[in-house]
Design a protein around this motif. Structure first.
Motif, short mmCIF file in Angstrom:
data_model
loop_
_atom_site.label_atom_id
_atom_site.label_comp_id
_atom_site.label_asym_id
_atom_site.label_seq_id
_atom_site.Cartn_x
_atom_site.Cartn_y
_atom_site.Cartn_z
N LYS A 371 1.43 -27.07 -37.04
CA LYS A 371 0.70 -27.98 -37.74
C LYS A 371 -0.86 -27.90 -37.35
O LYS A 371 -1.79 -28.48 -38.02
N GLU A 372 -1.10 -27.46 -36.06
CA GLU A 372 -2.34 -27.66 -35.66
C GLU A 372 -2.80 -26.11 -35.46
O GLU A 372 -2.27 -25.22 -35.38
N SER A 439 -12.02 -28.49 -41.96
CA SER A 439 -10.45 -28.55 -42.00
C SER A 439 -10.07 -28.54 -43.82
O SER A 439 -9.03 -28.17 -43.85
#
Length: 650
Positions: A371-372, A439
């Motif tokens: 996820k990161e 992002s």
């Protein structure tokens, strides 16, 4: 020790030999040295078994001939390098991308979309709309102009009247104000459908955007779906250029009278309907639902019939004059009954875009994507304001070789995302924090590569997908091959076509025909009276006035040039000048007055040109296949073929 190794070697050799023999037994035939396996033949044979109408093609030997010809053509297509053409590769790639979507969906999300779709097809919405056109890729300035314009128009429709504003602003270019009639689920693009179904009757929606531009929709009515209707119809059209032909509005009233007299609808449809597709079936049409025919008058009459066998009065549409008989009515099927069909529609519809987010999540889980992503901090640090000017470049000391993320067996490096960031610069991009930009771009980068990796590997992971792609791949090759080798050359080879016509003139002959009048009645007694009147050379209008009355149609006439296949001509009718005996035909009685027998006539080249070209193409293909069978040798494994026949018989 050595004995053990020797034993293992013998065992391995035996296994390989058995496998080789098994593989050999699976080979149905060779095209030169290329094997074609039983599994492929059986899969294609069984798949097409219910589709072929020619019974001979269900015979294994006949189908094998078709299949070997198919493989010969594919061999030739590849030998000519058609599979390397850029246009071929582009089209195949495009098809694979479309097909892949149907194999890459999240079940839960799909189920929710299917349930929503069922709810929407259960209702019909009647609405009008105003559209301000703006391209999907329009600049922010143009988009804002369009948005402000639709806002002002909505304000006007609320203060004034939607219909008045709609008619006034419609110009057919930049602004469209249209009546949409009734529609149900899947009849409009998904965003439009959603806005319409979420707007209450009598209200005007908030502005919303589709790929066409900005809309507002005025919902006029919402009703339960009328379901599906099956009808038969008799249609009469005006015979332009035929001054002697009876007016369709007069003739349809005569037919309607005959129906009211108790004559069978299907018999009259076979005799008189101008819809040649439905007439042989007694006028029966395929089932349809609201909005499907594009003829509101016809649909309203059809759905307005309540009881099976109810018959409408004659009415007119843009297609002609009709009488409609209700054969069956059925409501929307249950959810479970229609679910598979709805699921396919959802996958092909705009709704599929809403499933993408769920797909990305499932792929991240499948390929164990964290996820990161700690590396994003590094990319934030190397961005600067040049990114908003579209002039940003990777720094000279960029750490391109570091691993970024791994999807399956494919390792992506910093360089891959760095290049993506560089190419993703957009002129006039609004300023935002570097954290937001990196992002968002990484999310897009990751999602697109997750999908691409799955697409690239789907053919090896999913057998059904592989079969479908392979069929399309071969189909494209065959189309290209036939177009370049047979169809185009046959059309342009004027000398060859003319020679073929000269050699096969006997094929292009108009059959024997009659110039005749055919009287049709439900009663033999009536036709006996008609025969006497015809024998006196009385005009047809006079005969009709004598035999028919205002309230009752006893006889109808069909006249003109007819061949033996004409719907009004009795079967096995002998072409002979004069008045015939009375025949039973199509559920009624007929008598034929033959004024003249027209002998077979040789068609000129120009008259027969279309059929000649088609026949010439078939002739060329037949000879071409003979040449291919000499060029590439077919060797059939007879033992395997016999086994296949045994399996099919079971």
């Amino acid at each position: 020790m050595q004995l053990r190794y020797l034993f293992n070697l013998i065992l391995i050799t035996l296994i390989l030999n058995v496998q080789a023999q098994s593989a050999q037994k699976d080979v149905l035939f060779f095209v030169d040295d290329e094997p074609v396996y039983t599994s492929e033949f059986l899969r294609v044979y069984n798949k097409n078994l219910d589709l072929v109408q020619d019974e001979s093609q269900k015979d294994v030997n006949e189908y094998l001939t078709l299949f070997t010809n198919y493989k010969l053509k594919l061999k030739e297509a590849r030998a000519l390098g058609l599979h390397d053409k850029p246009s071929y590769k582009r089209e195949l790639s495009s098809y694979k991308k479309q097909l892949t979507k149907s194999f890459m969906t999240d079940a839960k999300v799909t189920d929710a979309m299917v349930a929503e779709a069922y709810e929407r097809i259960s209702y019909d919405i009647k609405a009008n709309h105003i559209l301000v056109r703006v391209s999907e890729n329009a600049s922010p300035e143009d988009t804002l102009v369009a948005y402000n314009k639709i806002l002002k128009l909505r304000d006007r429709t609320v203060k004034e009247d939607f219909e008045t504003v709609r008619k006034e602003v419609h110009n057919g270019k930049t602004v469209f104000g249209e009546e949409l009639g009734y529609f149900s689920g899947f009849r409009m693009v998904y965003k439009f459908e959603t806005a319409a179904f979420n707007t209450n009757v009598g209200e005007i929606s908030k502005p919303f955007r589709t790929r066409f531009g900005y809309h507002i929709v005025h919902v006029l009515d919402k009703r339960k779906s009328r379901g599906e209707c099956t009808v038969a119809h008799i249609m009469l059209v005006e015979k332009k250029g035929d001054s002697l032909a009876e007016k369709p509005e007069v003739r349809i009233q005569e037919i309607y009278q005959k129906i009211n007299q108790g004559e069978a609808f299907d018999v009259l449809a076979k005799q008189f309907s101008d819809d040649r597709n439905s007439a042989p079936k007694g006028g029966e049409l395929k089932p349809f639902s609201s909005g499907q025919l594009g003829a509101p008058e016809f649909e309203n009459v059809a759905f307005g019939l309540n009881e099976v066998n109810d018959v409408s009065e004659p009415f007119k549409t843009n297609y002609g004059w009709h009488i409609v008989k209700l054969i069956a009515k059925k409501p929307i099927p249950t959810f479970e009954a229609i679910r598979p069909e709805l699921e396919e529609k959802v996958k092909r519809d705009d709704r599929s875009k809403l499933i993408d987010a769920a797909l990305y999540t499932s792929l991240k889980t499948k390929y164990k994507i964290a996820k990161e992503q700690p590396a994003l901090a590094y990319f934030e640090s190397i961005l600067n304001d040049n990114y908003f000017k579209r002039t940003w470049q990777l720094p000279e000391d960029f750490s391109g070789d570091k691993p970024l993320v791994k999807i399956g067996n494919k390792q992506f490096l910093y360089k891959d995302f760095g290049d993506y960031l560089t190419k993703a610069q957009r002129r006039g991009e609004q300023k935002a924090s570097f954290n937001f930009i990196v992002s968002k771009k990484y999310k897009d980068f990751l999602n697109s590569n997750l999908v691409k990796y799955q697409e690239d590997n789907l053919e090896t992971e999913n057998e059904e997908f592989a079969h479908i792609v392979n069929e399309y791949r071969d189909g494209l090759l065959l189309f290209d091959l036939m177009e370049t080798t047979i169809w185009n050359t046959a059309k342009t080879d004027s000398v060859g076509i003319q020679d073929f016509y000269n050699t096969h003139k006997n094929k292009y002959v108009l059959p024997e025909r009659i110039d005749a009048v055919i009287a049709t009645s439900a009663k033999q007694k009536t036709l006996k009276k008609v025969i006497k009147l015809l024998d006196k050379d009385m005009a047809l209008d006079q005969i009709k006035n004598l035999v028919n009355s205002k309230d009752k149609i006893e006889v109808m006439f069909t006249s003109g040039i007819m061949d033996a296949e004409h719907q009004a001509v009795p079967k096995n009718f002998q072409f002979k000048k004069g008045i015939s005996k009375i025949y039973k035909h199509n559920g009624a009685f007929v008598v034929v007055q033959v004024k003249e027998v027209l002998e077979k006539t040789q068609q000129t080249f120009e008259e027969a040109k279309g059929i000649v070209i088609s026949d010439y193409q078939a002739f060329k293909e037949e000879n071409w296949l003979k040449d291919l069978s000499q060029k590439y040798k077919i060797k059939i494994n007879q033992e395997v073929l016999n086994n296949i026949k045994t399996q099919i018989k079971k």
